[in-house]
Design a protein around this motif. Structure first.
Motif, PDB file in Angstrom:
ATOM      1  N   ALA A   1      13.403 -26.527  41.318  1.00  0.00           N
ATOM      2  CA  ALA A   1      13.116 -27.965  41.342  1.00  0.00           C
ATOM      3  C   ALA A   1      14.168 -28.722  40.531  1.00  0.00           C
ATOM      4  CB  ALA A   1      11.732 -28.224  40.764  1.00  0.00           C
ATOM      5  N   PRO A   2      14.457 -29.933  40.957  1.00  0.00           N
ATOM      6  CA  PRO A   2      15.330 -30.774  40.149  1.00  0.00           C
ATOM      7  C   PRO A   2      14.555 -31.279  38.923  1.00  0.00           C
ATOM      8  CG  PRO A   2      14.787 -31.851  42.249  1.00  0.00           C
ATOM      9  CD  PRO A   2      13.984 -30.596  42.169  1.00  0.00           C
ATOM     10  N   SER A   3      15.283 -31.740  37.930  1.00  0.00           N
ATOM     11  CA  SER A   3      14.598 -32.376  36.810  1.00  0.00           C
ATOM     12  C   SER A   3      14.045 -33.699  37.312  1.00  0.00           C
ATOM     13  CB  SER A   3      15.575 -32.611  35.662  1.00  0.00           C
ATOM     14  OG  SER A   3      16.600 -33.463  36.090  1.00  0.00           O
ATOM     15  N   ASP A   4      13.113 -34.248  36.593  1.00  0.00           N
ATOM     16  CA  ASP A   4      12.500 -35.532  36.937  1.00  0.00           C
ATOM     17  C   ASP A   4      11.604 -35.428  38.162  1.00  0.00           C
ATOM     18  OD1 ASP A   4      13.966 -36.472  34.800  1.00  0.00           O
ATOM     19  OD2 ASP A   4      15.620 -37.120  36.067  1.00  0.00           O
ATOM     20  N   ASN A   5      12.158 -35.651  39.353  1.00  0.00           N
ATOM     21  CA  ASN A   5      11.303 -35.734  40.542  1.00  0.00           C
ATOM     22  C   ASN A   5      11.796 -34.846  41.683  1.00  0.00           C
ATOM     23  OD1 ASN A   5      10.670 -39.341  40.299  1.00  0.00           O
ATOM     24  ND2 ASN A   5       9.760 -37.647  39.185  1.00  0.00           N
ATOM     25  N   SER A   6      10.848 -34.211  42.350  1.00  0.00           N
ATOM     26  CA  SER A   6      11.149 -33.514  43.608  1.00  0.00           C
ATOM     27  C   SER A   6      10.529 -34.314  44.737  1.00  0.00           C
ATOM     28  CB  SER A   6      10.538 -32.110  43.607  1.00  0.00           C
ATOM     29  OG  SER A   6      11.121 -31.323  42.592  1.00  0.00           O
ATOM     30  N   GLN A   7      11.280 -34.457  45.801  1.00  0.00           N
ATOM     31  CA  GLN A   7      10.786 -35.298  46.890  1.00  0.00           C
ATOM     32  C   GLN A   7      10.960 -34.609  48.247  1.00  0.00           C
ATOM     33  OE1 GLN A   7      12.546 -39.352  47.808  1.00  0.00           O
ATOM     34  NE2 GLN A   7      10.639 -39.980  46.821  1.00  0.00           N
ATOM     35  N   LEU A   8       9.921 -34.727  49.052  1.00  0.00           N
ATOM     36  CA  LEU A   8       9.940 -34.216  50.430  1.00  0.00           C
ATOM     37  C   LEU A   8       9.464 -35.330  51.350  1.00  0.00           C
ATOM     38  CD1 LEU A   8       9.773 -31.957  52.713  1.00  0.00           C
ATOM     39  CD2 LEU A   8       7.400 -31.640  51.979  1.00  0.00           C
TER      40      LEU A   8
ATOM     41  N   VAL B   1       6.510 -35.108  39.937  1.00  0.00           N
ATOM     42  CA  VAL B   1       7.199 -34.927  38.664  1.00  0.00           C
ATOM     43  C   VAL B   1       7.424 -33.425  38.470  1.00  0.00           C
ATOM     44  CG1 VAL B   1       7.043 -35.215  36.166  1.00  0.00           C
ATOM     45  CG2 VAL B   1       6.101 -36.975  37.694  1.00  0.00           C
ATOM     46  N   THR B   2       8.683 -33.031  38.319  1.00  0.00           N
ATOM     47  CA  THR B   2       8.986 -31.607  38.137  1.00  0.00           C
ATOM     48  C   THR B   2       9.979 -31.433  36.997  1.00  0.00           C
ATOM     49  OG1 THR B   2      10.698 -31.779  39.853  1.00  0.00           O
ATOM     50  CG2 THR B   2       8.568 -30.904  40.522  1.00  0.00           C
ATOM     51  N   ASN B   3      10.127 -30.191  36.603  1.00  0.00           N
ATOM     52  CA  ASN B   3      11.180 -29.867  35.640  1.00  0.00           C
ATOM     53  C   ASN B   3      11.995 -28.703  36.191  1.00  0.00           C
ATOM     54  OD1 ASN B   3      10.235 -27.207  34.526  1.00  0.00           O
ATOM     55  ND2 ASN B   3       8.420 -28.461  34.096  1.00  0.00           N
ATOM     56  N   THR B   4      13.098 -28.406  35.562  1.00  0.00           N
ATOM     57  CA  THR B   4      14.024 -27.431  36.152  1.00  0.00           C
ATOM     58  C   THR B   4      13.522 -25.993  36.065  1.00  0.00           C
ATOM     59  OG1 THR B   4      15.244 -27.437  34.066  1.00  0.00           O
ATOM     60  CG2 THR B   4      16.073 -28.856  35.825  1.00  0.00           C
ATOM     61  N   ASN B   5      12.408 -25.768  35.384  1.00  0.00           N
ATOM     62  CA  ASN B   5      11.810 -24.424  35.426  1.00  0.00           C
ATOM     63  C   ASN B   5      10.865 -24.255  36.602  1.00  0.00           C
ATOM     64  OD1 ASN B   5      13.052 -23.361  33.117  1.00  0.00           O
ATOM     65  ND2 ASN B   5      11.607 -24.481  31.809  1.00  0.00           N
ATOM     66  N   ASP B   6      10.554 -25.351  37.264  1.00  0.00           N
ATOM     67  CA  ASP B   6       9.633 -25.282  38.397  1.00  0.00           C
ATOM     68  C   ASP B   6      10.317 -24.660  39.615  1.00  0.00           C
ATOM     69  OD1 ASP B   6       7.621 -26.496  36.961  1.00  0.00           O
ATOM     70  OD2 ASP B   6       7.951 -28.490  37.816  1.00  0.00           O
ATOM     71  N   GLU B   7       9.515 -23.924  40.379  1.00  0.00           N
ATOM     72  CA  GLU B   7      10.004 -23.419  41.666  1.00  0.00           C
ATOM     73  C   GLU B   7       9.313 -24.176  42.786  1.00  0.00           C
ATOM     74  OE1 GLU B   7       9.367 -19.186  41.892  1.00  0.00           O
ATOM     75  OE2 GLU B   7       9.986 -18.968  39.797  1.00  0.00           O
ATOM     76  N   LEU B   8      10.018 -24.317  43.880  1.00  0.00           N
ATOM     77  CA  LEU B   8       9.428 -24.927  45.073  1.00  0.00           C
ATOM     78  C   LEU B   8       9.500 -23.914  46.197  1.00  0.00           C
ATOM     79  CD1 LEU B   8      11.143 -28.399  44.712  1.00  0.00           C
ATOM     80  CD2 LEU B   8       8.696 -27.969  44.496  1.00  0.00           C
ATOM     81  N   LEU B   9       8.402 -23.789  46.924  1.00  0.00           N
ATOM     82  CA  LEU B   9       8.341 -22.825  48.022  1.00  0.00           C
ATOM     83  C   LEU B   9       7.880 -23.535  49.285  1.00  0.00           C
ATOM     84  CD1 LEU B   9       6.259 -20.144  46.065  1.00  0.00           C
ATOM     85  CD2 LEU B   9       8.692 -19.945  46.601  1.00  0.00           C
TER      86      LEU B   9
ATOM     87  N   ARG C   1       5.434 -24.325  42.047  1.00  0.00           N
ATOM     88  CA  ARG C   1       5.017 -23.189  41.198  1.00  0.00           C
ATOM     89  C   ARG C   1       5.552 -23.398  39.781  1.00  0.00           C
ATOM     90  NH1 ARG C   1       5.312 -17.009  43.168  1.00  0.00           N
ATOM     91  NH2 ARG C   1       3.267 -17.675  43.939  1.00  0.00           N
ATOM     92  N   ARG C   2       4.643 -23.358  38.839  1.00  0.00           N
ATOM     93  CA  ARG C   2       5.022 -23.541  37.428  1.00  0.00           C
ATOM     94  C   ARG C   2       4.543 -22.304  36.674  1.00  0.00           C
ATOM     95  NH1 ARG C   2       3.783 -29.468  35.655  1.00  0.00           N
ATOM     96  NH2 ARG C   2       5.521 -29.772  37.078  1.00  0.00           N
ATOM     97  N   LYS C   3       5.494 -21.561  36.141  1.00  0.00           N
ATOM     98  CA  LYS C   3       5.156 -20.282  35.510  1.00  0.00           C
ATOM     99  C   LYS C   3       5.079 -20.408  33.995  1.00  0.00           C
ATOM    100  CE  LYS C   3       7.278 -17.061  38.825  1.00  0.00           C
ATOM    101  NZ  LYS C   3       8.534 -16.329  39.105  1.00  0.00           N
ATOM    102  N   ASN C   4       4.360 -19.473  33.402  1.00  0.00           N
ATOM    103  CA  ASN C   4       4.386 -19.272  31.957  1.00  0.00           C
ATOM    104  C   ASN C   4       4.149 -20.572  31.183  1.00  0.00           C
ATOM    105  OD1 ASN C   4       4.612 -17.588  29.752  1.00  0.00           O
ATOM    106  ND2 ASN C   4       6.818 -17.946  29.528  1.00  0.00           N
TER     107      ASN C   4
END
Lengths: 518, 518
Positions: free
Chosen positions: A393-400, A414-422, A444-447
């Motif tokens: 995921a990009p920092s700040d915002n992910s958009q679809l 609202v996402t952060n760079t540790n987030d995964e998108l599937l 997906r947000r881990k840990n």
């Protein structure tokens, strides 16, 4: 019924109160896996007490309420005619008639019932059981002229007094539109076991489920939702996995994918923690719990909000979800704001899917697509999802953005760079082609212990294959930002592409004095 | 146009005949990869000569004809008004007006054009270009009252004499239904380059393409077809891979999947030999050839047949396809019979897909579904197909039933135990989610020289999610059998579940005396 015809009080009593002296095992289960007689009560009156909330919500959801209404109402009509002293339509503060109003409100703009729990899509108030319900509700209720407009669409009446009353009402031109409004329906016999909130603004409908388990037909979908526009799904609830009465498909019965997929948490638009379903997918556990309303507010129709909390689905984890439909002159249409606040006593993986329908138009993130498709997991519904794409995921915002049936939609999270998108697609481990090949974007947000999932979904613009013109095909959101998040309040800032900034503040506790400001 | 306004004969001549003395390179190609000026002709009249067949079929197909009609007709109307002596509407035996009739006949029951070649689905006679076409056709043609009913549906007229004529015609109540009938439209400037046959019976429409290449917008789809019921696709033609004017999708232009998928033979309901497309997917080769009509017969509306031959797509291989729509009192609805006779000078692999839409209901064969999905191949469109299931075909007949939009459909194919069956799904190697995730059943016959593919497709019964009743959900076919197959004749025996036997005989050669008996 035969008791009423024969005027046999013993038979009538048996129908009303159950067989005298009979003790059923309260742990026995029915064919669908539900408790057969959990509380030891029996008979028609107990059957009104138990499943209906005081608001008329039926605990299994609208699909099964439709099924149950016919025998309930026909027997009640018989009682009313033969035993008027029972005042059956006034029983439990008139819940039978209230439940018809609740049921009609649990339908989309086309009259299709929201497929909560085990619900087959396409079931609607055109079903014959609803002809019975609407006619009886009109005749034995308050002669609501809104019911006449539904009866007119149904184009059928009962061949009895109630049908005659409806026919005469229509003949005399008494009908008025049945206006479905935002409504909060409590669940549970006393209305204290969560509920279902429906927020409506213009053509947008949000169905937010914070109810009890829903008996054996319940899904593990605490705080899930679905979103509609003019009767079309924007974000879908999958419904059941069954082709009712199509004998080639498992005899028309529930398919095994109903349990392995449709009931599982990951099949819903809510949080799955550590790839396990709510209550570990255990009916006995889920049946003991329900979510709790934080607040519901629809007085200001520009800022309609439902907020609810779930603390039992994952022991040690609290989920507070606040969902709003906001009408804002800076936006073409009302849009949805979704704030899911997760608080846990340990680090977890959170999966947050968005079951959009239609064709991907654009993302603001780069993703990779695999050569081969593999299942996302091995159990709890994950075994039915193929991974079609992955991204950081990009920092700040992910958009679809996507396109469905001539309309554009955008999800901004609202996402952060540790987030995964599937990107996922339903259909893995489906040896009988029982599942629909539909997509989701999963965040997906881990840990992570405590966290906040914040998203906006907009409907915007249109595409016509006849004129080939694409109108307003881009999101109106420039930035979505969490500006405050405390135990007490969460504040979200929404900046549109013209730089106009709005602030949404929600109270996370003590919501008798809740405030939200836009 | 400006020449007409200024009465400037030089400009008019340039428009009609091209720039005098200008020689263009006849091998130059346009942006879409088509020849810019293959035959060295230019100007409006040459542009009428070349793409339109005497029946009015436009060589690129209806989607591009719709696009071309507006300038053709507006300029023709100008010529008619200013230079009536040119008799432009009588040019080439009135082909301009004939082409409008052809175009209207190339639409389904909803008015959507069949997406032959590069065609975007949903384009229909509600497009403004068709308002122009219908009004001009009515006014300058024979005042066909059928056109008025289409104009009425369009709910728009041109602001000129032709629009006035249409408006008055409607005002005077002159409209009659526009009855689309079975029609055979020749392709090529002289009508000698194959064509497109449409068989219609009750609600069933079969579109059989045996045309020339279709210029740069052509697909490698010799002898392909699509099948419709009441405007819904039963077996689909994929159409183009493009989101016209949606700028986020490749600027709204053709996507690379148009070439790698949509144009390829395997994307169509016809035979692919040795996993290569017709003419090796080479436009220069395909443009030199066309299929040839064997016969077309729609006089007996219970037995309507189109039969055509292709000998150039795969050198050394001849394909003769005979497609019929049969109306038979032993069947609920008219059904399709498809006989593809392949004759080759060597052993090949033949792949024969059926692009059905909807949910698998039942098969009469056992299949395996893989845990991971892999592409079927690496090129010629195969790289875009995931394999979702594999099976060995049963002897005699393979049968698949599916459900789509409330109707049941069954495909019954003559197979042998060496045949393989593959369930495929579009979407592999699609990094931009440009392709729709739609299914096919593919019949694969390996190491075979001469062979016959024989299938029946039935539409039957219905399913309503409101009443939850499944009516007539099973195929009516007990057995499909080849009883004779010689150079001259092929005979197919169809036995229904009540044991009633029908025989269909088609002539493979010398079809001036063709016979078919049911």
């Amino acid at each position: 019924m035969i008791g009423l015809v024969m005027d046999d009080q013993e038979l009538i009593d048996r129908a009303l109160y159950g067989i005298k002296g009979l003790k059923l095992d309260t742990n026995k289960k029915d064919d669908d896996g539900g408790f057969l007689n959990k509380d030891g009560k029996a008979g028609f009156l107990a059957n009104i007490e138990e499943p209906f909330s005081p608001d008329g919500y039926y605990n299994e959801g609208p699909y099964y309420q439709r099924y149950a209404m016919y025998p309930f109402l026909i027997f009640a009509e018989g009682l009313h005619n033969v035993k008027p002293e029972l005042k059956i339509f006034e029983y439990k503060e008139g819940v039978l008639l209230k439940s018809i109003n609740a049921l009609l409100n649990l339908s989309d703009a086309d009259g299709d019932f929201f497929p909560l729990n085990d619900g087959q899509k396409g079931m609607s108030y055109y079903n014959d059981a609803l002809v019975t319900a609407v006619d009886i509700s009109y005749h034995f209720g308050t002669q609501d002229p809104g019911l006449l407009s539904i009866a007119k669409e149904q184009n059928k009446v009962l061949l009895d007094d109630s049908g005659l009353a409806v026919a005469l009402g229509i003949k005399n031109g008494n009908e008025e539109p049945f206006n479905k409004k935002s409504i909060n329906l409590s669940d549970g016999p006393k209305g204290t076991q969560g509920g279902v909130a429906i927020l409506r603004q213009d053509d947008i409908e949000l169905v937010f489920k914070y109810a009890a388990q829903g008996s054996s037909h319940g899904h593990y979908d605490k705080l899930s939702y679905s979103l509609y526009e003019k009767g079309e799904e924007i974000l879908q609830d999958y419904g059941l996995a069954r082709f009712v009465n199509i004998e080639q498909k498992g005899g028309g019965n529930y398919l095994k994918e109903n349990k392995t997929w449709a009931k599982q948490t990951i099949a819903h638009n809510t949080v799955t923690q550590n790839e396990t379903s709510h209550f570990n997918g255990k009916y006995e556990v889920g049946s003991q719990h329900h979510s709790v309303l934080n607040y519901f507010s629809s007085e200001n129709e520009k800022v309609q909000v439902a907020s609810a909390k779930e603390v039992n689905a994952y022991p040690g984890t609290e989920m507070l979800r606040t969902m709003a439909i906001l009408k804002d002159e800076d936006f073409e249409k009302p849009y949805m704001l979704d704030i899911m606040k997760v608080t846990s006593d340990k680090a977890n993986q959170y999966d947050f899917p968005y079951y959009f329908l239609g064709q991907v138009v654009e993302t603001n993130f780069e993703y990779q697509t695999p050569k081969s498709l593999n299942p996302l997991g091995t159990k709890n519904g994950y075994q039915h999802l193929f991974v079609e794409g992955t991204a950081k995921a990009p920092s700040d915002n992910s958009q679809l953005s996507w396109l469905n049936k001539g309309k554009f939609y955008s999800l901004t999270s609202v996402t952060n760079t540790n987030d995964e998108l599937l990107f996922t697609r339903i259909g893995a481990n489906d040896p009988g082609f029982n599942l629909r090949r539909e997509a989701a974007l999963m965040l997906r947000r881990k840990n992570t212990k405590n966290t906040l999932f914040v998203s906006v979904i907009e409907s915007h613009g249109s595409y016509s294959p006849v004129s080939e013109s694409a109108v307003n095909s881009n999101s109106n959101i420039a930035a979505l930002k969490v500006v405050l998040d405390t135990d007490a309040y969460t504040a979200i800032q929404i900046t549109n592409i013209n730089g106009n900034v709005k602030l949404f503040i929600t109270a996370n506790t003590e919501t008798s004095k809740e405030k939200n400001i836009l």
